[in-house]
Write a protein that holds these residues in place. Structure first.
Motif, PDB file in Angstrom:
ATOM      1  N   ALA A 154       0.829  -1.207   0.000  1.00 52.09           N
ATOM      2  CA  ALA A 154       0.000   0.000   0.000  1.00 52.09           C
ATOM      3  C   ALA A 154       0.859   1.252   0.000  1.00 52.09           C
ATOM      4  O   ALA A 154       0.543   2.250  -0.682  1.00 52.09           O
ATOM      5  CB  ALA A 154      -0.935  -0.010   1.213  1.00 52.09           C
ATOM      6  N   MET A 155       1.940   1.228   0.743  1.00 51.18           N
ATOM      7  CA  MET A 155       2.847   2.385   0.783  1.00 51.18           C
ATOM      8  C   MET A 155       3.496   2.613  -0.578  1.00 51.18           C
ATOM      9  O   MET A 155       3.588   3.752  -1.059  1.00 51.18           O
ATOM     10  CB  MET A 155       3.915   2.166   1.849  1.00 51.18           C
ATOM     11  N   VAL A 188      -1.288   6.772  -3.764  1.00 53.40           N
ATOM     12  CA  VAL A 188      -1.465   8.007  -4.532  1.00 53.40           C
ATOM     13  C   VAL A 188      -1.260   9.168  -3.566  1.00 53.40           C
ATOM     14  O   VAL A 188      -1.908   9.247  -2.520  1.00 53.40           O
ATOM     15  CB  VAL A 188      -2.872   8.071  -5.150  1.00 53.40           C
ATOM     16  N   VAL A 189      -0.352  10.069  -3.881  1.00 55.08           N
ATOM     17  CA  VAL A 189       0.021  11.112  -2.929  1.00 55.08           C
ATOM     18  C   VAL A 189      -0.095  12.500  -3.546  1.00 55.08           C
ATOM     19  O   VAL A 189      -0.186  12.671  -4.760  1.00 55.08           O
ATOM     20  CB  VAL A 189       1.462  10.898  -2.403  1.00 55.08           C
ATOM     21  N   GLY A 190      -0.085  13.483  -2.675  1.00 51.58           N
ATOM     22  CA  GLY A 190      -0.070  14.888  -3.053  1.00 51.58           C
ATOM     23  C   GLY A 190       0.538  15.664  -1.907  1.00 51.58           C
ATOM     24  O   GLY A 190       1.083  15.077  -0.973  1.00 51.58           O
ATOM     25  N   GLY A 225       1.059  10.655   2.348  1.00 51.00           N
ATOM     26  CA  GLY A 225       0.234   9.509   2.013  1.00 51.00           C
ATOM     27  C   GLY A 225       1.011   8.212   1.922  1.00 51.00           C
ATOM     28  O   GLY A 225       0.442   7.121   2.058  1.00 51.00           O
ATOM     29  N   VAL A 226       2.317   8.306   1.725  1.00 50.42           N
ATOM     30  CA  VAL A 226       3.157   7.114   1.673  1.00 50.42           C
ATOM     31  C   VAL A 226       3.054   6.334   2.983  1.00 50.42           C
ATOM     32  O   VAL A 226       2.989   5.101   2.979  1.00 50.42           O
ATOM     33  CB  VAL A 226       4.629   7.504   1.382  1.00 50.42           C
ATOM     34  N   VAL A 227       3.033   7.049   4.121  1.00 46.77           N
ATOM     35  CA  VAL A 227       2.892   6.364   5.404  1.00 46.77           C
ATOM     36  C   VAL A 227       1.421   6.229   5.813  1.00 46.77           C
ATOM     37  O   VAL A 227       1.051   5.284   6.514  1.00 46.77           O
ATOM     38  CB  VAL A 227       3.698   7.064   6.515  1.00 46.77           C
ATOM     39  N   ALA A 228       0.584   7.144   5.355  1.00 51.57           N
ATOM     40  CA  ALA A 228      -0.842   7.057   5.676  1.00 51.57           C
ATOM     41  C   ALA A 228      -1.461   5.792   5.105  1.00 51.57           C
ATOM     42  O   ALA A 228      -2.399   5.225   5.677  1.00 51.57           O
ATOM     43  CB  ALA A 228      -1.589   8.284   5.143  1.00 51.57           C
ATOM     44  N   ALA A 229      -0.940   5.330   3.971  1.00 51.15           N
ATOM     45  CA  ALA A 229      -1.467   4.119   3.348  1.00 51.15           C
ATOM     46  C   ALA A 229      -1.366   2.936   4.297  1.00 51.15           C
ATOM     47  O   ALA A 229      -2.276   2.098   4.382  1.00 51.15           O
ATOM     48  CB  ALA A 229      -0.706   3.830   2.055  1.00 51.15           C
ATOM     49  N   GLU A 287      -3.869  18.285  -0.288  1.00 49.65           N
ATOM     50  CA  GLU A 287      -4.017  17.637  -1.590  1.00 49.65           C
ATOM     51  C   GLU A 287      -3.525  16.197  -1.627  1.00 49.65           C
ATOM     52  O   GLU A 287      -3.347  15.641  -2.713  1.00 49.65           O
ATOM     53  CB  GLU A 287      -3.278  18.461  -2.656  1.00 49.65           C
ATOM     54  N   ASP A 288      -3.290  15.610  -0.451  1.00 46.94           N
ATOM     55  CA  ASP A 288      -2.867  14.205  -0.455  1.00 46.94           C
ATOM     56  C   ASP A 288      -4.101  13.336  -0.239  1.00 46.94           C
ATOM     57  O   ASP A 288      -4.653  13.281   0.865  1.00 46.94           O
ATOM     58  CB  ASP A 288      -1.841  13.948   0.647  1.00 46.94           C
ATOM     59  N   PRO A 289      -4.569  12.633  -1.280  1.00 45.07           N
ATOM     60  CA  PRO A 289      -5.817  11.869  -1.156  1.00 45.07           C
ATOM     61  C   PRO A 289      -5.732  10.723  -0.160  1.00 45.07           C
ATOM     62  O   PRO A 289      -6.744  10.363   0.460  1.00 45.07           O
ATOM     63  CB  PRO A 289      -6.059  11.347  -2.581  1.00 45.07           C
ATOM     64  N   THR A 290      -4.547  10.151   0.022  1.00 44.89           N
ATOM     65  CA  THR A 290      -4.417   9.040   0.954  1.00 44.89           C
ATOM     66  C   THR A 290      -4.471   9.530   2.396  1.00 44.89           C
ATOM     67  O   THR A 290      -5.103   8.902   3.254  1.00 44.89           O
ATOM     68  CB  THR A 290      -3.112   8.259   0.679  1.00 44.89           C
ATOM     69  N   ILE A 291      -3.833  10.656   2.666  1.00 38.11           N
ATOM     70  CA  ILE A 291      -3.955  11.281   3.987  1.00 38.11           C
ATOM     71  C   ILE A 291      -5.407  11.647   4.262  1.00 38.11           C
ATOM     72  O   ILE A 291      -5.943  11.385   5.358  1.00 38.11           O
ATOM     73  CB  ILE A 291      -3.069  12.541   4.085  1.00 38.11           C
ATOM     74  N   ASN A 292      -6.062  12.243   3.291  1.00 38.23           N
ATOM     75  CA  ASN A 292      -7.462  12.655   3.483  1.00 38.23           C
ATOM     76  C   ASN A 292      -8.352  11.451   3.783  1.00 38.23           C
ATOM     77  O   ASN A 292      -9.249  11.521   4.643  1.00 38.23           O
ATOM     78  CB  ASN A 292      -7.968  13.386   2.242  1.00 38.23           C
ATOM     79  N   ARG A 293      -8.099  10.345   3.089  1.00 41.49           N
ATOM     80  CA  ARG A 293      -8.893   9.140   3.326  1.00 41.49           C
ATOM     81  C   ARG A 293      -8.645   8.584   4.724  1.00 41.49           C
ATOM     82  O   ARG A 293      -9.572   8.176   5.430  1.00 41.49           O
ATOM     83  CB  ARG A 293      -8.550   8.088   2.280  1.00 41.49           C
ATOM     84  N   LEU A 294      -7.372   8.558   5.139  1.00 43.75           N
ATOM     85  CA  LEU A 294      -7.043   8.067   6.474  1.00 43.75           C
ATOM     86  C   LEU A 294      -7.720   8.917   7.542  1.00 43.75           C
ATOM     87  O   LEU A 294      -8.308   8.387   8.495  1.00 43.75           O
ATOM     88  CB  LEU A 294      -5.525   8.078   6.692  1.00 43.75           C
TER      89      LEU A 294
END
Length: 348
Positions: free
Chosen positions: A20-21, A25-27, A235-239, A33-40
């Motif tokens: 997952a990391m 998908v990151v921003g 988002g790399v770590v949020a995943a 603007e990081d979609p993975t952070i926002n989802r977490l």
């Protein structure tokens, strides 16, 4: 490989987390603007029943940001004398937030409610304002004990009567929920804000979550930025955090079972004092005083058996079960402790 019982922070990310990391998908999270952070953050807020959540680098950062967001310089915070926020966060309350701690000695991890009430300041020109009450669940220094829901409710009712917010250091919040057999919201409904770790039993490589009202999180986001928490493509770590929340909560039961089994085995060893029945989650505390050894001396002997542990005072040892511990490891640790006990008593 040694059997590592120093903490549940030693857990390694799962293969699914690593995948997952790698594929996240990151921003730029500072721009939102990081979609993975926002989802977490959305997932975390929903799970704990709060309006919003914020990804922070660690539990300590989350707790300090919470205090900063709830208080002003010169305020007073009521919290336990052995709480992590007071005891193990390098004086951040004073150095960073500029607040005064009002400590209360815990009993089984709980500050007595009547003492909380007595500690609340009156409106007096000579006194600081009581601005926050902090709880810890599970309570690490008490051996991972769970704060009972009726106790949480009583403290919350006091806080409403005096219009003081409650922050929960829930580093092992999901251990508490699993231990009680309740949805985590049954705990967090009694607090205004909560911090919980992704990097302990949930096995993510780093990070924690701070959750509360939208207004509170908006304020917290600014404090996080000031403390250097603007992590850009986080988002790399949020995943990994998403995998942790979706897949790793239920498996905490295994850690609890291993902890109870380990405590029961240690309780059979002469010279080791442990309350096996009192082990509620994944932390075991025991004394080696009767062996005539210090905790450091006992741990040095454990190390020779490829077992890692941490001291918790002059004669108290702490063991923390985690995902890397298997059933066979429990037997090996108990046997190692017995060997050390036998040798110590023969020498005596």
């Amino acid at each position: 490989m040694p059997i590592d019982l120093r903490s549940d922070t030693v857990t390694q990310p799962t293969e699914k987390m690593r995948d997952a990391m790698r594929n996240a998908v990151v921003g730029d999270d500072v721009y939102g603007e990081d979609p993975t952070i926002n989802r977490l953050e959305q997932l975390a807020a929903e799970m704990v029943g709060k309006e919003a959540a914020l990804f922070v680098t660690s539990g300590t950062q989350g707790n300090q940001v919470a205090v900063l967001s709830h208080t002003a310089r010169g305020d007073e915070v009521i919290l336990g004398a052995k709480s992590h926020i007071f005891y193990y966060e390098t004086g951040g309350l004073a150095a960073i937030a500029g607040v005064q701690p009002r400590t209360i000695q815990e009993v089984n991890g709980q500050m007595p409610v009547h003492e909380i009430v007595a500690a609340i300041r009156e409106d007096d020109i000579h006194c600081p304002q009581t601005a926050l009450i902090c709880l810890e669940n599970t309570h690490a220094d008490s051996g991972g004990l769970i704060l009972p829901l009726p106790y949480m409710k009583k403290v919350y009712e006091v806080s409403r009567n005096y219009q003081i917010p409650v922050h929960l250091d829930g580093a092992r919040l999901f251990n508490a929920a699993v231990g009680l057999g309740v949805d985590v919201k049954e705990i967090t409904k009694y607090v205004d804000s909560v911090q919980f770790c992704l990097s302990k039993g949930l096995s993510a490589p780093m990070g924690s979550i701070l959750a509360g009202s939208k207004k509170f999180i908006d304020e917290s986001r600014k404090w996080r930025k000031m403390l250097g928490g603007g992590l850009r493509q986080a988002g790399v770590v949020a995943a990994a955090g998403i995998v942790a929340l979706e897949e790793m909560v239920d498996r905490l039961k295994e850690d609890h079972l291993h902890a109870r089994s380990l405590a029961e085995g240690l309780a059979q060893i002469e010279g080791i004092a442990v309350n096996a029945e009192g082990v509620e989650t994944n932390i075991i505390m025991f004394s080696v005083e009767e062996l005539g050894m210090t905790s450091n001396e006992f741990i040095q002997q454990l190390n020779k058996h490829d077992v890692l542990a941490n001291p918790e005072g002059p004669s108290r040892v702490r063991l923390v079960t985690n995902r890397s511990i298997k059933e066979g490891d429990i037997e090996k640790v108990v046997q190692a402790a017995k060997n050390i006990s036998d040798k110590a008593r023969v020498g005596a």
